[in-house]
Design an enzyme around this catalytic site. Structure first.
Site, PDB file in Angstrom:
ATOM      1  CB  SER A 181      -0.973   0.002   1.177  1.00 11.16           C
ATOM      2  OG  SER A 181      -0.296  -0.237   2.386  1.00 11.16           O
ATOM      3  CG  HIS A 209      -3.684  -0.959  -2.193  1.00 12.35           C
ATOM      4  ND1 HIS A 209      -4.261   0.283  -2.292  1.00 12.35           N
ATOM      5  CD2 HIS A 209      -3.384  -1.126  -0.885  1.00 12.35           C
ATOM      6  CE1 HIS A 209      -4.286   0.858  -1.106  1.00 12.35           C
ATOM      7  NE2 HIS A 209      -3.757   0.020  -0.228  1.00 12.35           N
ATOM      8  CE  LYS A 238      -7.376   0.689   0.994  1.00 14.79           C
ATOM      9  NZ  LYS A 238      -6.566  -0.211   1.807  1.00 14.79           N
TER      10      LYS A 238
HETATM   11  C1  PLP Z   1      -6.739  -0.356   3.282  1.00 12.65           C
HETATM   12  C2  PLP Z   1      -6.141  -1.662   3.625  1.00 12.65           C
HETATM   13  C3  PLP Z   1      -6.747  -2.503   4.559  1.00 12.65           C
HETATM   14  C4  PLP Z   1      -7.931  -2.069   5.375  1.00 12.65           C
HETATM   15  O1  PLP Z   1      -9.083  -2.015   4.617  1.00 12.65           O
HETATM   16  P1  PLP Z   1     -10.270  -1.053   5.104  1.00 12.65           P
HETATM   17  O2  PLP Z   1     -11.455  -1.570   4.394  1.00 12.65           O
HETATM   18  O3  PLP Z   1      -9.887   0.316   4.685  1.00 12.65           O
HETATM   19  O4  PLP Z   1     -10.361  -1.201   6.584  1.00 12.65           O
HETATM   20  C5  PLP Z   1      -6.184  -3.738   4.769  1.00 12.65           C
HETATM   21  N1  PLP Z   1      -5.084  -4.136   4.104  1.00 12.65           N
HETATM   22  C6  PLP Z   1      -4.464  -3.337   3.228  1.00 12.65           C
HETATM   23  C7  PLP Z   1      -3.250  -3.816   2.512  1.00 12.65           C
HETATM   24  C8  PLP Z   1      -4.972  -2.075   2.957  1.00 12.65           C
HETATM   25  O5  PLP Z   1      -4.339  -1.280   2.101  1.00 12.65           O
END
Ligand code: PLP
Length: 390
Positions: A181, A209, A238
């Site tokens: 990320s 991602h 996302k």
């Molecule tokens: C954003 C993210 C999460 C958390 O997801 P949310 O739905 O925002 O709580 C978990 N793992 C990774 C790698 C992320 O980038």
């Protein structure tokens, strides 16, 4: 009298590590309104522009009419509303997995799942750059944790040897991400799958991602490389533009998590509207329009890569571009200067990344225009020159 935490906050401020919330008066998208200023938004993980999409809005509106807002209680207590059931079916079908379970967030998926599948006699082997939710889940499980340097296969193998030697009866879980990320690079998935199989470990792969961005129907990196992970994790927040997290895997795994994942059991279900919006996003991903949207994103990725990344023999791996500045203070100033020029690019600092590796984190979406991307790079280059960095 000293106010509790005042000193601690002052210390953070002095080290350029204080964070504050910034209010946005608009939906997410390539343009946002930040305290009265219109900015081109390079900060969001809304890769496909679905967060404000008409299809998701319509699905959510329809569900709110039918199911209202609150879900009432945990799904095990007050009954599980149909959109949640439909969402889990849609996720499993899209990911080509036997079953899926949805959580309130990706964070909740990680901190619920790892403690459910590993305990104090087990071992978790995790990439150094794994997301905080995975680290927290691993710690909460009480398992022995071994961290391998980012994407380092030799060290991963060493840890697996250690686990098999010292804990022959243990469950061993390798935890990594498909796209990281804060760096935007990918895991060497084929080699990791080979290693975990050789040592009879399980693989938890977080595709947060990668889904929506990589693979057939935006299904992620494992699907792109025709590999599979035992425990596939992802977020609906996302590229999918909604909210919530999920785990896919065998029916036994999913049934076990329904019985043991504390973040699932002891938390009120998310609103049905959110599940309905996520279903609309998953459906969109599997249409030709979804394919076109992904192609538009990759066109932008190729362009920024060509303009910004000097080692062109490397191929772009995701929609995340770290622009390493180094010192926390310099990164903050850089982000601030970009904001004055009309761009919202977040400075990422410790503890999200290592001290001294502060960076601008540029994220691209399908909705950015070529001229917006060119203008961003022009500003970055100009600011770099005027600060004497190059
Ligand atoms: C954003 C993210 C999460 C958390 O997801 P949310 O739905 O925002 O709580 C978990 N793992 C990774 C790698 C992320 O980038």
């Amino acid at each position: 009298m000293d106010e509790p935490f005042r000193d601690e906050l002052d210390q953070l401020r002095a080290r350029s590590l204080l964070r504050r919330l910034r209010e946005i008066g608009s939906a997410q998208g390539p343009n946002v309104e930040l305290v009265g200023q219109h900015l081109v938004n390079f900060s969001s993980n809304d890769y496909l522009g679905l967060a404000a999409d008409e299809r998701l809005r319509a699905a959510a509106t329809h569900a709110i009419e039918q199911f209202g807002v609150g879900a009432g209680a945990s799904r095990l207590v007050s009954g599980t509303q149909s959109p949640h059931v439909a969402l889990e079916r849609a996720i499993a079908k899209w990911k080509n997995a036997p079953a899926a379970i949805a959580f309130n967030s990706g964070y909740a998926a990680a901190v619920g799942t790892l403690p459910a599948i590993a305990g104090k006699n087990d071992a978790i082997v995790i990439d150094k750059l794994a997301h905080a939710s995975l680290i927290d889940g691993a710690r909460l499980s009480g398992a022995s944790i071994r961290v391998f340097p980012h994407n380092h296969l030799g060290k991963l193998e060493g840890h697996l040897e250690w686990a098999r030697r010292e804990k022959p009866q243990a469950r061993v879980i390798v935890v990594t991400e498909s796209v990281f990320s804060m760096d935007g690079d990918r895991a060497p998935l084929r080699e990791i799958v080979e290693l975990k199989s050789r040592f009879q470990a399980l693989l938890l792969l977080d595709e947060a991602h990668a889904v929506g961005v990589i693979g057939p129907n935006g299904c992620g990196l494992a699907a792109e490389e025709k590999l599979s992970a035992d425990i596939q994790m992802g977020t609906l927040s996302k590229a999918l533009g909604a909210a919530g997290g999920y785990i896919c895997g065998s029916t036994s795994l999913i049934e076990w998590l329904t019985n043991r994942a504390r973040s699932f059991i002891y938390s009120t279900a998310p609103p049905a509207t959110v599940a309905a919006a996520a279903i609309a996003a998953i459906e969109f991903l599997q249409t030709s329009e979804g394919e076109d949207r992904r192609r538009a994103l990759w066109k932008n990725i190729e362009l920024l890569h060509q303009l910004l990344v000097s080692e062109t023999n490397r191929k772009p791996e995701s929609a995340i571009f770290p622009f390493i500045v180094g010192q926390e203070n310099d990164a903050m100033n850089f982000a601030h200067a970009l904001q004055k020029e009309g761009f919202f690019v977040p400075a990422i600092r410790y503890p999200s990344v290592a001290r001294g590796s502060a960076r601008l984190r540029i994220t691209l979406t399908a909705g950015h225009t070529e001229s917006q991307i060119r203008a961003l790079v022009d500003s970055i280059r100009r600011l770099e020159r005027s600060s004497g960095r190059h």
